[in-house]
Design a protein around this motif. Structure first.
Motif, mmCIF file in Angstrom:
data_model
loop_
_atom_site.group_PDB
_atom_site.id
_atom_site.type_symbol
_atom_site.label_atom_id
_atom_site.label_comp_id
_atom_site.label_asym_id
_atom_site.label_seq_id
_atom_site.Cartn_x
_atom_site.Cartn_y
_atom_site.Cartn_z
ATOM 1 N N ALA A 248 94.410 -0.573 15.872
ATOM 2 C CA ALA A 248 93.938 0.821 15.888
ATOM 3 C C ALA A 248 92.654 0.899 15.072
ATOM 4 O O ALA A 248 92.628 0.480 13.912
ATOM 5 N N LEU A 249 91.593 1.403 15.693
ATOM 6 C CA LEU A 249 90.310 1.511 15.003
ATOM 7 C C LEU A 249 89.897 2.972 14.902
ATOM 8 O O LEU A 249 89.951 3.709 15.884
ATOM 9 N N THR A 250 89.484 3.374 13.705
ATOM 10 C CA THR A 250 88.925 4.699 13.539
ATOM 11 C C THR A 250 87.749 4.590 12.563
ATOM 12 O O THR A 250 87.268 3.491 12.304
ATOM 13 N N ALA A 251 87.280 5.718 12.054
ATOM 14 C CA ALA A 251 86.127 5.685 11.145
ATOM 15 C C ALA A 251 86.360 6.668 10.009
ATOM 16 O O ALA A 251 87.139 7.618 10.135
ATOM 17 N N ASP A 252 85.656 6.424 8.905
ATOM 18 C CA ASP A 252 85.769 7.323 7.755
ATOM 19 C C ASP A 252 84.910 8.568 7.955
ATOM 20 O O ASP A 252 85.223 9.642 7.449
ATOM 21 N N HIS A 253 83.812 8.430 8.677
ATOM 22 C CA HIS A 253 82.884 9.542 8.916
ATOM 23 C C HIS A 253 81.878 9.102 9.959
ATOM 24 O O HIS A 253 81.768 7.907 10.254
ATOM 25 N N GLY A 254 81.134 10.067 10.512
ATOM 26 C CA GLY A 254 80.048 9.758 11.423
ATOM 27 C C GLY A 254 78.746 9.542 10.656
ATOM 28 O O GLY A 254 78.764 9.222 9.457
ATOM 29 N N MET A 255 77.628 9.741 11.332
ATOM 30 C CA MET A 255 76.321 9.459 10.721
ATOM 31 C C MET A 255 75.251 10.160 11.547
ATOM 32 O O MET A 255 75.295 10.110 12.779
ATOM 33 N N ASN A 256 74.303 10.816 10.885
ATOM 34 C CA ASN A 256 73.208 11.468 11.604
ATOM 35 C C ASN A 256 71.873 11.193 10.934
ATOM 36 O O ASN A 256 71.809 10.946 9.728
ATOM 37 N N ASP A 257 70.797 11.277 11.737
ATOM 38 C CA ASP A 257 69.443 11.250 11.183
ATOM 39 C C ASP A 257 69.300 12.427 10.227
ATOM 40 O O ASP A 257 69.669 13.556 10.567
ATOM 41 N N LYS A 258 68.761 12.175 9.054
ATOM 42 C CA LYS A 258 68.559 13.244 8.065
ATOM 43 C C LYS A 258 67.130 13.185 7.558
ATOM 44 O O LYS A 258 66.884 13.109 6.356
ATOM 45 N N HIS A 259 66.183 13.154 8.495
ATOM 46 C CA HIS A 259 64.799 13.040 8.058
ATOM 47 C C HIS A 259 63.874 13.923 8.882
ATOM 48 O O HIS A 259 64.235 14.399 9.964
ATOM 49 N N SER A 354 75.463 20.902 3.997
ATOM 50 C CA SER A 354 74.212 21.074 4.743
ATOM 51 C C SER A 354 74.414 20.633 6.185
ATOM 52 O O SER A 354 75.383 19.957 6.521
ATOM 53 N N GLY A 355 73.477 21.013 7.025
ATOM 54 C CA GLY A 355 73.605 20.834 8.469
ATOM 55 C C GLY A 355 73.249 19.443 8.961
ATOM 56 O O GLY A 355 73.085 18.500 8.188
ATOM 57 N N ARG A 356 73.097 19.345 10.265
ATOM 58 C CA ARG A 356 72.961 18.052 10.921
ATOM 59 C C ARG A 356 71.791 17.226 10.387
ATOM 60 O O ARG A 356 71.880 16.008 10.271
ATOM 61 N N ARG A 357 70.648 17.875 10.098
ATOM 62 C CA ARG A 357 69.458 17.121 9.703
ATOM 63 C C ARG A 357 69.219 17.096 8.194
ATOM 64 O O ARG A 357 68.359 16.365 7.711
ATOM 65 N N LYS A 358 69.921 17.965 7.466
ATOM 66 C CA LYS A 358 69.576 18.198 6.055
ATOM 67 C C LYS A 358 70.498 17.436 5.113
ATOM 68 O O LYS A 358 71.683 17.304 5.365
ATOM 69 N N VAL A 359 69.935 16.976 4.003
ATOM 70 C CA VAL A 359 70.756 16.432 2.921
ATOM 71 C C VAL A 359 70.520 17.229 1.649
ATOM 72 O O VAL A 359 69.522 17.943 1.508
ATOM 73 N N LEU A 372 64.811 3.197 -0.125
ATOM 74 C CA LEU A 372 65.112 3.431 1.291
ATOM 75 C C LEU A 372 64.083 2.704 2.141
ATOM 76 O O LEU A 372 62.897 2.994 2.066
ATOM 77 N N ASP A 373 64.543 1.768 2.963
ATOM 78 C CA ASP A 373 63.586 1.000 3.762
ATOM 79 C C ASP A 373 63.604 1.406 5.230
ATOM 80 O O ASP A 373 63.059 0.732 6.086
ATOM 81 N N ALA A 374 64.277 2.538 5.514
ATOM 82 C CA ALA A 374 64.267 3.085 6.880
ATOM 83 C C ALA A 374 64.425 4.590 6.745
ATOM 84 O O ALA A 374 64.951 5.073 5.746
ATOM 85 N N PRO A 375 63.982 5.367 7.750
ATOM 86 C CA PRO A 375 64.188 6.825 7.675
ATOM 87 C C PRO A 375 65.670 7.138 7.455
ATOM 88 O O PRO A 375 66.528 6.520 8.064
ATOM 89 N N LEU A 376 65.906 8.113 6.567
ATOM 90 C CA LEU A 376 67.275 8.361 6.093
ATOM 91 C C LEU A 376 68.229 8.769 7.210
ATOM 92 O O LEU A 376 67.949 9.658 8.004
ATOM 93 N N ARG A 377 69.368 8.101 7.247
ATOM 94 C CA ARG A 377 70.541 8.547 8.007
ATOM 95 C C ARG A 377 71.669 8.681 6.997
ATOM 96 O O ARG A 377 71.822 7.837 6.125
#
Ligand SMILES: [Zn+2]
Length: 417
Positions: A248-259, A354-359, A372-377
């Motif tokens: 059974a595989l699940t996840a702790d949370h998703g992930m979105n672009d935040k930049h 905060s919303g989908r794009r904001k941290v 950070l070596d890539a745009p924040l997710r």
């Protein structure tokens, strides 16, 4: 162990009953596995095992605990209960007894037994492998290594494992891989490779594997980095499935672009916001995403909690903050704890999401974003709550039941066909 009519053995933990596994049962937390990663890898022909499982087993979605951070959700999954029960409301919190901000990675903060520990106590063979060592002591809480029926170690510190502390030693030889870098996809691969070896040689009744979201923080679904990572996972999914386990595989949370479009993080600095209204450092902003592994996310996520000074206009501040661009929800402590099943003594006066794009940050000077070596997710809010739940066997879920990721042991042990 209860022995109800019919003779099926059960274990009760945190008010939930679980059937004793008839086949080795392996639960995997794919850290940060936002819906879409697996599907993209399948579409590229890189994940045939996932494709088969999702067709012939179960392809479900579930909601994570809030905050949608790693530790609260790993502990929810392994206890089958929300943070109000197990107490781990973040990676980091303000300890009211000392007034200090501390990491919540010590088992003394854990208020509930784990499912693994309960099964171990009833005679089961159990194993836990985590990517990062920060979770190992929490996930392994309550296991007595001297029984010879328990193993718990991290990929990060695999070479330091001892029989007394981890129930196993010489892990690098056992797994057959070199010690992985903590900031690499290899850290998660090591977890899976260890899981396959443990199924073969240790023969656990129940095993929990927890990876790291290093890749998901950097790379969106269908990127080369993500597709390569999921192709790797798919090979191990195939290997575990071929060994006859219930998987059974699940996840702790998703992930979105935040930049922002220019690649810089889209941040609301909350400590600055409160300082401007209440005076410097009058309020205290806590970011429960904070951990020692800041290269992933610069301690920026979509959930914060704030301690206000006595006499502050709480309702007025909540109303003003809730109307601020990028803020999705602001709640007083009692309401936040009720809605998200959080422990009130580990939450500030108000909770901010905060919303989908904001941290949310503290103040600009306190976040070292040069790492950070890539745009924040990142993650932490309601937009990162939806996660996959995939099993290699068909399951029967009662109609209308909204699954949580911390139902995954219930599903794997009680609801498989
Ligand atoms: Zn995570």
């Amino acid at each position: 162990m209860d022995a109800p009519p019919g003779g099926a053995r059960e274990v009760t933990v945190n008010w939930r009953r679980y059937r004793f596994p008839r086949a080795a049962t392996v639960v995997v937390c794919l850290d940060g596995s936002e819906p879409g990663y697996i599907e993209a890898a399948i579409a590229r022909g890189l994940a045939p095992n996932f494709a088969r499982l999702m067709r012939t087993g179960a392809n479900l979605t579930a909601l994570s605990a809030i905050p949608s951070f790693t530790n609260p959700n790993n502990l929810s999954i392994i206890t089958g209960a929300p943070p109000a029960v197990h107490g781990i409301a973040g990676n980091y919190f303000l300890d009211p007894s000392s007034g200090q901000e501390v990491m919540m990675n010590d088992p003394r903060f854990l208020r509930a037994p784990t499912i693994l520990a309960a099964f171990h106590e009833e005679g089961a063979r159990v194993a836990v492998v985590t990517a990062k060592d920060k979770l190992r002591t929490l996930l392994g809480a309550g296991l007595t290594m001297s029984t010879g029926r328990a193993i718990a170690f991290s990929a990060e510190r695999a070479e330091q494992a001892t029989i007394a502390e981890n129930g196993i030693r010489e892990v690098l030889d056992f797994v057959g891989l070199p010690l992985p870098d903590v900031y690499s996809p290899a850290l998660s691969e090591f977890v899976f490779a260890a899981g396959v070896r443990l199924v073969e040689r240790f023969r656990p009744d129940l095993m929990y594997l927890s990876t790291t979201d290093y890749v998901q923080h950097k790379a969106a679904p269908d990127s080369d980095l993500a597709n390569t990572f999921y192709a790797m996972i798919d090979r191990y999914v195939g290997e575990l499935d071929a060994r006859g386990v219930v998987l059974a595989l699940t996840a702790d949370h998703g992930m979105n672009d935040k930049h922002l479009p220019d690649g810089s993080p889209d941040v609301l600095y909350l400590q600055e916001w409160f300082d401007a209204r209440l005076g410097a450092a009058a309020a205290r902003v806590i970011l429960p995403i904070t951990d020692p592994y800041v290269l992933h996310h610069g301690a920026l996520g979509s959930f914060a909690t704030v301690y206000l000074p006595a006499g502050a206009d709480e309702a007025g501040l909540i109303a003003e903050l809730a109307a601020t661009e990028g803020v999705s929800l602001v709640l007083p402590r009692a309401e936040a704890c009720r809605r998200f099943e959080l422990p009130p003594d580990r939450v500030g006066d108000i909770v901010v999401l905060s919303g989908r794009r904001k941290v949310l940050g503290t103040s600009a000077a306190r976040h070292d974003l040069s790492a950070l070596d890539a745009p924040l997710r990142s993650h932490g809010g309601l937009e990162e709550q939806k996660v996959p739940m995939i099993l290699n066997r068909p399951v029967s879920i009662p109609a209308g039941r909204v699954l949580r990721n911390f139902d995954v042991f219930d599903v794997a042990l009680n609801l498989v066909g």
